[in-house]
Design a protein around this motif. Structure first.
Motif, PDB file in Angstrom:
ATOM      1  N   ALA A  36       5.948  -7.532  -7.794  1.00 28.68           N
ATOM      2  CA  ALA A  36       5.180  -6.198  -8.025  1.00 28.68           C
ATOM      3  C   ALA A  36       5.330  -5.709  -6.998  1.00 28.68           C
ATOM      4  N   ILE A  37       6.391  -5.405  -6.141  1.00 30.39           N
ATOM      5  CA  ILE A  37       6.726  -3.441  -5.942  1.00 30.39           C
ATOM      6  C   ILE A  37       7.745  -3.698  -6.592  1.00 30.39           C
ATOM      7  N   LEU A  38       9.429  -4.290  -6.640  1.00 29.73           N
ATOM      8  CA  LEU A  38      10.035  -3.589  -7.699  1.00 29.73           C
ATOM      9  C   LEU A  38       9.820  -3.702  -8.672  1.00 29.73           C
ATOM     10  N   VAL A  39       8.896  -4.401  -9.352  1.00 29.49           N
ATOM     11  CA  VAL A  39       8.397  -3.360 -11.075  1.00 29.49           C
ATOM     12  C   VAL A  39       7.913  -2.685 -11.149  1.00 29.49           C
ATOM     13  N   LEU A  40       6.750  -2.219 -10.067  1.00 29.88           N
ATOM     14  CA  LEU A  40       6.446  -0.682  -9.577  1.00 29.88           C
ATOM     15  C   LEU A  40       7.095  -0.031  -9.776  1.00 29.88           C
ATOM     16  N   TYR A  41       8.308   0.052  -9.035  1.00 27.87           N
ATOM     17  CA  TYR A  41       9.629   1.199  -9.353  1.00 27.87           C
ATOM     18  C   TYR A  41      10.431   1.103 -10.219  1.00 27.87           C
ATOM     19  N   LEU A  42      10.067   0.365 -10.964  1.00 22.24           N
ATOM     20  CA  LEU A  42      11.448   0.659 -12.219  1.00 22.24           C
ATOM     21  C   LEU A  42      10.510   1.285 -13.213  1.00 22.24           C
ATOM     22  N   PHE A  43       9.186   0.773 -13.116  1.00 21.39           N
ATOM     23  CA  PHE A  43       7.795   1.414 -14.046  1.00 21.39           C
ATOM     24  C   PHE A  43       8.195   3.318 -14.149  1.00 21.39           C
ATOM     25  N   VAL A  44       7.769   3.211 -12.711  1.00 13.68           N
ATOM     26  CA  VAL A  44       8.283   4.894 -12.020  1.00 13.68           C
ATOM     27  C   VAL A  44       9.684   5.599 -12.368  1.00 13.68           C
ATOM     28  N   VAL A  45      10.733   4.926 -12.165  1.00 17.31           N
ATOM     29  CA  VAL A  45      12.537   5.111 -12.812  1.00 17.31           C
ATOM     30  C   VAL A  45      12.124   5.188 -14.959  1.00 17.31           C
ATOM     31  N   MET A  46      12.040   4.402 -15.297  1.00 15.71           N
ATOM     32  CA  MET A  46      11.740   4.034 -16.425  1.00 15.71           C
ATOM     33  C   MET A  46      11.253   5.689 -16.702  1.00 15.71           C
ATOM     34  N   ALA A  75       0.991  -1.287   0.214  1.00 14.54           N
ATOM     35  CA  ALA A  75       0.161  -0.066   0.053  1.00 14.54           C
ATOM     36  C   ALA A  75       0.553   1.495   0.146  1.00 14.54           C
ATOM     37  N   GLU A  76       1.928   1.523   0.250  1.00 17.47           N
ATOM     38  CA  GLU A  76       2.824   2.715   0.975  1.00 17.47           C
ATOM     39  C   GLU A  76       3.244   2.679  -0.647  1.00 17.47           C
ATOM     40  N   VAL A  77       3.729   1.690  -0.829  1.00 22.52           N
ATOM     41  CA  VAL A  77       4.770   1.914  -2.363  1.00 22.52           C
ATOM     42  C   VAL A  77       3.373   2.343  -3.152  1.00 22.52           C
ATOM     43  N   ALA A  78       2.309   1.844  -3.458  1.00 24.81           N
ATOM     44  CA  ALA A  78       1.549   2.243  -4.256  1.00 24.81           C
ATOM     45  C   ALA A  78       1.116   4.020  -3.466  1.00 24.81           C
ATOM     46  N   VAL A  79       0.886   4.566  -2.557  1.00 27.11           N
ATOM     47  CA  VAL A  79       0.461   5.451  -2.882  1.00 27.11           C
ATOM     48  C   VAL A  79       2.000   6.851  -3.086  1.00 27.11           C
ATOM     49  N   GLY A  80       3.142   6.136  -2.173  1.00 31.25           N
ATOM     50  CA  GLY A  80       4.094   6.456  -2.753  1.00 31.25           C
ATOM     51  C   GLY A  80       4.717   7.245  -4.052  1.00 31.25           C
TER      52      GLY A  80
END
Lengths: 101, 172
Positions: B63-73, A72-77
């Motif tokens: 899930a979480i790391l893919v989201l990070y990479l997605f936003v970074v790119m 949840a934190e990652v999504a909102v952040g």
């Protein structure tokens, strides 16, 4: 259980400190969020180690909840980061002083 | 043997955690974090938490790391910045906190070890790890489980509202 539990506690303390340093010294907001993930993982290591050594599964259930909150934190952040980037084309933490007088 | 495995995982975890903080490029940081997640999962396996190891890989790495990479790119950052001006202070504070933690553990180790030795009951192996966690989750922790689903719902709504254009902009 050859490995004493204090090893796990020290490892988790080390990772938590690295995460804390990352939050304090980096300027990129994405790296700051990554450092928060580091700290969450450090607590997870602790939870699982104690759960295993005490023979009590509740610790593992709590890690499950910590995972939920992390997601949840990652999504909102990340949503906030995207909104900030649209607002001022920057994710450098020094550029956001809106609340400063 | 167990000690050796622990030290392998621990050293890689600490090393990659350092990379996450120290590397300039956010993509490299995210990839270092990926390696760290896999090794934390390995540590979970050695602690007989197989379910959490799989969940760690699925949720964090998948899930979480893919989201990070997605936003970074997506943001297409120029590589500027690096460390904050309060570099020295931050490093100092972190080291002090870590030293305190180690001191506390070392001082409390005798009592910690005794308590653990007293109550050390091996987890029963008649059922699998996943089955036991599932039963605990749906009996003792039923209410927190429902609250967790509510948190996810709120996060979803929040993320949609924050990224939707035209809601956050100042009128006029």
């Amino acid at each position: 259980m050859d490995v004493p539990i204090s090893y796990y506690v020290v490892l988790s303390g080390l990772v938590f400190s690295i995460g804390l340093i990352g939050v304090l010294i980096r300027r990129n907001i994405i790296i700051i969020l990554l450092s928060v993930e580091l700290m969450l993982n450090a607590t997870n290591i602790n939870f699982v180690a104690f759960s295993s050594y005490l023979g009590n599964l509740s610790g593992q259930v709590f890690v499950f909840f910590a995972l939920t909150v992390a997601a949840a934190e990652v999504a909102v952040g990340l949503a906030i980061i995207i909104a900030l980037y649209r607002h001022s084309s920057s994710i450098n933490i020094d550029d956001f002083r809106l609340l400063k007088w | 043997m167990e000690t050796f495995v622990f030290f392998y995982f621990a050293s890689i975890i600490v090393l990659t955690a350092g990379f996450v903080v120290a590397l300039k490029n956010p993509i490299y940081s995210a990839l270092a974090l990926l390696v760290m997640f896999f090794h934390v999962a390995g540590l979970f396996v050695t602690l007989h938490a197989e379910f959490l190891a799989i969940i760690q890989i699925l949720v964090y790495a998948g899930a979480i790391l893919v989201l990070y990479l997605f936003v970074v790119m997506l943001l297409n950052l120029k590589r500027e910045e690096h460390f904050h001006g309060q570099f020295i202070v931050g490093l100092f504070l972190g080291c002090v906190l870590f030293a305190e933690a180690v001191l506390l553990v070392l001082k409390g180790e005798t009592t910690l070890g005794e308590n653990l030795a007293d109550s050390a009951a091996p987890i029963e192996l008649t059922r699998g790890n996943t089955e036991s966690i599932g039963e605990l989750l749906y009996s003792t922790y039923l209410f927190p489980f429902e609250v967790a689903s509510l948190i996810l719902l709120v996060a979803m709504v929040g993320a949609v509202i924050l990224t939707k254009k035209g809601i956050l902009e100042v009128k006029g």
